[in-house]
Design an enzyme around this catalytic site. Structure first.
Site, short mmCIF file in Angstrom:
data_model
loop_
_atom_site.label_atom_id
_atom_site.label_comp_id
_atom_site.label_asym_id
_atom_site.label_seq_id
_atom_site.Cartn_x
_atom_site.Cartn_y
_atom_site.Cartn_z
N GLY A 58 -31.49 -11.41 -52.71
CA GLY A 58 -31.27 -12.83 -52.95
C GLY A 58 -29.85 -13.32 -52.74
O GLY A 58 -29.40 -14.23 -53.44
N ILE A 59 -29.13 -12.71 -51.79
CA ILE A 59 -27.79 -13.20 -51.47
C ILE A 59 -27.66 -13.41 -49.98
O ILE A 59 -28.37 -12.80 -49.18
CB ILE A 59 -26.66 -12.24 -51.94
N GLU A 80 -48.47 7.17 -22.38
CA GLU A 80 -49.44 6.30 -21.71
C GLU A 80 -49.68 5.11 -22.64
O GLU A 80 -49.80 5.28 -23.86
CB GLU A 80 -50.76 7.03 -21.47
N HIS A 114 -38.42 1.67 -28.62
CA HIS A 114 -38.83 1.06 -27.35
C HIS A 114 -39.40 2.07 -26.37
O HIS A 114 -40.01 1.69 -25.37
CB HIS A 114 -37.68 0.27 -26.73
N ASP A 166 -34.85 0.10 -33.93
CA ASP A 166 -35.20 0.80 -32.69
C ASP A 166 -35.39 2.29 -32.92
O ASP A 166 -34.99 3.11 -32.10
CB ASP A 166 -34.16 0.56 -31.60
N GLY A 213 -33.03 6.61 -18.82
CA GLY A 213 -33.64 7.90 -18.99
C GLY A 213 -33.15 8.61 -20.24
O GLY A 213 -33.68 9.64 -20.63
N ASN A 214 -32.14 8.05 -20.90
CA ASN A 214 -31.55 8.70 -22.08
C ASN A 214 -32.09 8.17 -23.41
O ASN A 214 -31.70 8.67 -24.46
CB ASN A 214 -30.03 8.52 -22.07
N SER A 215 -32.94 7.18 -23.40
CA SER A 215 -33.40 6.58 -24.65
C SER A 215 -34.13 7.59 -25.52
O SER A 215 -34.96 8.36 -25.04
CB SER A 215 -34.36 5.42 -24.37
N THR A 245 -29.59 4.71 -27.55
CA THR A 245 -30.54 3.60 -27.41
C THR A 245 -30.19 2.58 -26.35
O THR A 245 -31.07 1.97 -25.77
CB THR A 245 -30.70 2.88 -28.77
N ALA A 246 -28.89 2.34 -26.05
CA ALA A 246 -28.56 1.22 -25.16
C ALA A 246 -27.25 1.47 -24.44
O ALA A 246 -26.43 2.29 -24.86
CB ALA A 246 -28.47 -0.08 -25.96
N ILE A 247 -27.06 0.74 -23.35
CA ILE A 247 -25.81 0.77 -22.61
C ILE A 247 -25.45 -0.66 -22.20
O ILE A 247 -26.30 -1.55 -22.16
CB ILE A 247 -25.91 1.64 -21.34
#
Length: 364
Positions: free
Chosen positions: A267-268, A56, A106, A136, A209-211, A227-229
């Protein structure tokens, strides 16, 4: 990459979720014993560690009435309005004793309250330990954990293209679903969403629905968080992505300790090798070294080719940036580089990012 979809938790009634888990004892039956090959023992072993997450939360959205000049002139119309949302996702129990559940950032980025449901139907209240949008990855903790089963963490650096993997999830809210496939590619970057990318690509079916679910090897070990498709139509076409567990583990350690990830710098600036250099087709070229930086003090110079980082072969500049960005401030990174056809080594201490930026501004 216009078709990239982050398998987000959906705001009621649609569902974006994923599941995954498991130890390492189950094996495919031996054909010599006359038994049909099956992944059923492995699936039974790992699925109890996969959980459903119900969230929620609140999000702020543009107020359509604000776009009307008449309403803006005569009424006190807020530019944005707050909306209550409900969403679902998946998570993986990675520490049964302490009740730690790893998921995708997410899934829980707008969380105000969260409930976790195990495979056997038990429900637990949980709290957000911390989250890291850059990778993520987020970490939840079940309140009063009891009789939980965790999954063993594997070594995502040991994965090879062609390895078999399985994914367990709750696609489209159908319930726990198992899919299988191969590791299609490693080290995927440039998807244009997260700041620290090193994705595992798989053709194991991953859908909305798989995240927050898991990618598992055939030893029953967790090797990635889905995480993503890439999906022109919103469903699976065989191109899915998971955050490597070695990266997720480093994030989790910092979230447990600090509640957030503290980024560091040495620092590179780095570039990929666009052409082979002295026989090296992979590696990262040092494009610039900031004056007075930890990298300069350690002996790195512009033009050096970094070929190993913490004794691991370097594939790309992104790999080195990810390693530095996820190394806790104050710890050291071992870099092996080539200069004038000779190998050298540098041990560089990671400095706080804010301190490094301030020093760069001061030195010009």
């Amino acid at each position: 990459m216009q078709f990239l979809r982050w398998v987000r938790p959906v705001i009621a009634p649609a569902i974006l979720l994923c599941l995954f888990a498991g130890p390492a004892s189950a094996q495919i039956p031996d054909l010599r014993l006359g038994r049909v090959p099956t992944l059923a023992p492995l699936v039974k072993e790992v699925t109890p560690a996969v959980v459903n997450i119900s969230v929620e939360g609140k999000v702020r959205q543009d107020n359509p009435l604000y776009q009307d000049p008449l309403f803006r002139e005569f009424f006190d119309v807020p530019k944005q309005v707050e909306k209550q949302i409900s969403a679902t996702g998946s998570g993986v129990i990675v520490d049964a004793q302490r009740g730690y559940v790893m998921t995708a950032n997410h899934v829980v980025e707008h969380v105000t309250s969260v409930q976790i449901r195990t495979k056997d139907g038990r429900k637990f209240a949980a709290r957000l330990v911390g989250r890291d949008p850059g990778t993520d990855i987020a970490l939840l903790q079940i309140r009063d954990p009891a009789d939980l089963k965790a999954i063993a963490l594997g070594d995502s650096d040991a994965l090879e293209v062609g390895d078999f993997v399985i994914a367990v999830g709750n696609p489209f809210g159908l319930g726990q679903t198992v899919t299988s496939g191969l590791v299609s590619a490693l080290g995927r970057t440039g998807l244009g969403k997260q700041g620290y990318e090193d994705f595992i690509q798989t053709d194991a079916a991953i859908n909305p629905g798989n995240s927050g679910g898991a990618l598992i090897n055939l030893r029953g070990e967790l090797v990635g968080i889905n995480t993503a498709i890439i999906s022109p139509g919103g469903g699976n076409i065989g191109i899915g992505f998971a955050v490597p567990i070695n990266m997720a583990r480093r994030v989790m350690e910092q979230l447990v300790q600090n509640g957030r990830v503290e980024r560091g710098r040495i620092g590179i600036s780095l570039q990929d090798l666009d052409v082979p250099v002295n026989g090296h087709v992979q590696g990262a070229r040092v494009a610039d070294v900031s004056a007075g930086s930890p990298a300069e003090r350690a002996g790195l110079r512009k033009g050096d080719i970094i070929v190993k980082a913490n004794d691991m072969p370097v594939r790309s500049a992104t790999q080195v940036r990810n390693l530095i960005g996820l190394t806790p401030v104050g710890q050291r990174v071992r870099l092996t580089f080539e200069r004038d056809r000779a190998l050298g080594n540098a041990t560089v201490e990671v400095a706080p990012a804010a301190e490094e930026r301030a020093r760069v501004r001061t030195s010009g």
